[in-house]
Design an enzyme around this catalytic site. Structure first.
Site, mmCIF file in Angstrom:
data_model
loop_
_atom_site.group_PDB
_atom_site.id
_atom_site.type_symbol
_atom_site.label_atom_id
_atom_site.label_comp_id
_atom_site.label_asym_id
_atom_site.label_seq_id
_atom_site.Cartn_x
_atom_site.Cartn_y
_atom_site.Cartn_z
ATOM 1 N N LYS A 251 34.314 43.169 79.587
ATOM 2 C CA LYS A 251 33.586 44.272 78.984
ATOM 3 C C LYS A 251 33.970 45.586 79.663
ATOM 4 C CE LYS A 251 29.497 45.656 80.346
ATOM 5 N NZ LYS A 251 28.889 46.079 81.625
ATOM 6 N N HIS B 208 29.259 38.150 80.835
ATOM 7 C CA HIS B 208 28.988 37.191 81.908
ATOM 8 C C HIS B 208 27.559 36.630 81.851
ATOM 9 C CE1 HIS B 208 27.261 40.618 84.099
ATOM 10 N NE2 HIS B 208 26.684 39.746 84.897
ATOM 11 N N LYS C 204 25.618 32.406 82.602
ATOM 12 C CA LYS C 204 24.523 32.059 83.508
ATOM 13 C C LYS C 204 23.837 30.780 83.029
ATOM 14 C CE LYS C 204 23.529 36.877 84.679
ATOM 15 N NZ LYS C 204 23.721 37.130 86.083
ATOM 16 N N GLU D 137 17.143 46.139 87.887
ATOM 17 C CA GLU D 137 17.985 46.109 89.084
ATOM 18 C C GLU D 137 17.390 47.047 90.117
ATOM 19 O OE1 GLU D 137 22.454 45.688 88.408
ATOM 20 O OE2 GLU D 137 21.782 46.864 86.700
ATOM 21 N N HIS E 33 24.445 42.503 77.200
ATOM 22 C CA HIS E 33 23.659 41.448 77.841
ATOM 23 C C HIS E 33 22.271 41.255 77.206
ATOM 24 C CE1 HIS E 33 26.879 41.873 80.589
ATOM 25 N NE2 HIS E 33 26.363 42.789 81.364
ATOM 26 N N LYS F 207 18.129 50.803 86.379
ATOM 27 C CA LYS F 207 18.586 50.747 87.766
ATOM 28 C C LYS F 207 17.538 51.430 88.633
ATOM 29 C CE LYS F 207 23.463 50.220 86.976
ATOM 30 N NZ LYS F 207 23.686 48.796 87.175
HETATM 31 C C1 BG6 Z 1 27.294 44.515 84.506
HETATM 32 C C2 BG6 Z 1 26.973 45.990 84.521
HETATM 33 O O1 BG6 Z 1 27.799 44.136 83.252
HETATM 34 O O2 BG6 Z 1 26.125 43.781 84.783
HETATM 35 C C3 BG6 Z 1 26.370 46.396 85.856
HETATM 36 O O3 BG6 Z 1 28.151 46.746 84.294
HETATM 37 C C4 BG6 Z 1 25.194 45.518 86.185
HETATM 38 O O4 BG6 Z 1 25.968 47.763 85.840
HETATM 39 C C5 BG6 Z 1 25.555 44.044 86.053
HETATM 40 O O5 BG6 Z 1 24.818 45.804 87.522
HETATM 41 C C6 BG6 Z 1 24.333 43.173 86.205
HETATM 42 O O6 BG6 Z 1 24.738 41.849 86.258
HETATM 43 P P1 BG6 Z 1 23.819 40.754 86.942
HETATM 44 O O7 BG6 Z 1 24.545 39.470 86.711
HETATM 45 O O8 BG6 Z 1 23.706 41.135 88.392
HETATM 46 O O9 BG6 Z 1 22.516 40.813 86.248
#
Ligand code: BG6
Length: 499
Positions: free
Chosen positions: A156, A186, A190, A224, A248, A348
């Protein structure tokens, strides 16, 4: 199951993703003995490294980031034998003529290793290269499956908006078939995201309730606690809507809401994902401010430590209007979900790192125990914790022991950690292995990516055109702008605040 022999070519091999995520994940596969007998990795980048230098750098990445390193008994020996499978070649990927030499290097390695011209090309590069590299590979005939399989993994962001995503899809489809293209999200790698399907479709106690008759609303949060860190430059042009929500979060929402596939195979599952994405009611451009809230973190003090606001981060415009938080409400216009609001948010610099889905069930139709706040406040919830404390939490009312009929809310809590001693495989480990096996179930299909962008488009357009739509500041370390609570029109409802 072991995949067929092959070579994995990683473009962008000197970058962070390769060193932190990809190589450690492949090492974990190696320790679990799930790589093919004949296998090699060819790193490609602009920086010039010898094979030995590349191996050393990747070895360091493995020591720090591979989860199996701790568990492995004769670690040093395993690491030594694994890194022998790594090779490196430098290439100016923009230069079409240089691909000739690259092809010879690849075919020589293939002969030496005996990998039958089966190649996976992983694009861990800036998005500007997503058309250039595949096109130049195709010019060399490296897209043709006459001899061995050829697969392309694209990281991505897949596009910047609907138009660029369509363009990118069309460009790739000129030289590659859809089933050769693996678009990574990704989140689908999970374990707990995949478990959404098992929870829904293998449990007679949940499946019949999963619809508008029993569900009052659905909430999805991905919070986050970190800021943009060193990624300010990238994030400025992206923002939370593109970075997290378009991919996501909409994917999570699709898995929560899709119809059961007829069978568990790649196309059946992906057909259902597309259908539900296409059923999300579009948000009209002139109603965006009513349904979508954006925010940006401001300077603050967290546990006595001063933290920067987004506008002070490196690479960020001091007058930036890029959102680091987004919350929205939408509806899915189909038989199953008519009238059920979905609330989703991500941000964030929130108080904690947590991703969870909450299914809020309706109250019983007649309130025998009226007056009890726990019940009237709709406390029948199924909380699906995606990360970090993976598990399921069911909340329901029980009688308080003693006289009368007082009800109190209790929890039934399952933690994935109790299920097995084993560590959950990393998302990249699972996804890379699936691609090696030729299984694209957990990769995004082109039409799904486009459907998600199509839904996002009016929001992007409204934010771009209308400067009256506020970017609400929120102090770093808090749960985002208070105004996001207004998305719940019912005063009894609000976001769940996980600790
Ligand atoms: C990524 C984003 O795709 O996913 C990031 O670009 C983000 O900004 C991350 O921090 C979060 O992934 P995870 O697996 O930590 O939830």
């Amino acid at each position: 199951r072991k995949p067929e022999n092959h070579i994995l070519v990683i473009f962008g091999a000197s970058g962070d993703l390769t060193h932190r995520k990809l190589i450690p994940a492949i090492f974990d596969l190696y320790i679990k003995d799930t790589l093919p007998e004949k296998f090699a990795i060819l790193g490609v980048g602009r920086t010039s490294f010898t094979d030995e230098e590349f191996r050393k750098r990747m070895g360091e990445g493995i020591e720090t980031f591979a989860s199996m390193v701790k568990a492995s008994s004769n670690k040093a020996e395993k690491l030594k034998s694994f890194v022998k499978k790594l090779y490196y070649t430098s290439l100016n990927t923009k230069n079409a003529e240089d691909y000739n030499g690259f092809k010879s290097t690849l075919l020589n390695l293939d002969k030496e290793t005996g990998t039958g011209e089966n190649f996976i090309f992983y694009l861990a590069t800036p998005p500007s290269m997503y058309t250039v590299i595949p096109e130049n590979l195709a010019k060399q005939g490296l897209n043709s499956e006459n001899t061995g399989f050829k697969r392309l993994i694209v990281e991505k962001p897949f596009g910047y908006d609907l138009e660029s995503a369509q363009k990118l899809n069309n460009h790739l489809l000129k030289d590659y078939k859809e089933d050769q293209i693996y678009r990574i999200d990704h989140y689908l790698g999970k374990e707990t995201v995949q478990n959404l399907l098992v929870t829904r479709f293998s449990n007679g106690i949940f499946e019949p309730l999963w619809n508008r008759n029993y569900v009052s609303h659905v909430e999805i949060t991905s919070a986050e606690s970190i800021g943009v860190g060193s990624r300010g430059g990238y994030y400025e042009g992206s923002g939370a809507l593109r970075d997290m929500l378009q991919n996501h979060l909409l994917l999570l929402a699709s898995l929560v809401s899709m119809e059961p596939p007829a069978i568990i195979d790649s196309n059946s599952i992906r057909n259902e994902i597309v259908k539900v994405l296409q059923s999300i009611r579009p948000i009209k451009e002139d109603e965006v401010d009513k349904h979508v809230i954006r925010g940006q973190y401001m300077p603050s003090t967290i546990k006595g430590v001063k933290v920067k606001g987004y506008r002070e981060e490196t690479g960020v415009n001091p007058e930036s209007r890029t959102e680091t938080y987004v919350a929205m409400k939408f509806f899915i216009d189909n038989m199953r979900w008519a009238g059920v609001p979905f609330f989703i948010r991500t941000g964030k610099m929130l108080p904690t790192r947590v991703t969870e889905v909450v299914i809020h069930f309706k109250q019983t139709p007649h309130h025998l125990f009226a007056g009890n706040t726990a019940i009237t406040n709709n406390q029948n919830q199924l909380v699906i914790r995606i990360q970090p404390d993976e598990g399921l939490l069911l909340k329901f009312g029980m009688k308080v022991p003693g006289s009368g009929f007082n009800v109190q809310n209790v929890n039934m809590d399952f933690h994935y950690a109790d299920l097995s001693e084993k560590e959950l495989p990393s998302a990249y480990e699972r996804l890379l292995h699936d691609c090696m096996l030729g299984d694209s179930t957990l990769y995004s299909r082109g039409d799904a990516v486009e459907a998600a962008w199509k839904f996002i488009k009016p929001i992007q357009d409204a934010w771009e055109k209308d400067r009256n739509i506020s970017v609400h500041g929120y102090p770093a370390g808090t749960w985002g702008p208070d105004i996001a609570d207004n998305l719940f029109e019912d005063p009894h409802l609000s976001w769940r605040y996980p600790c």
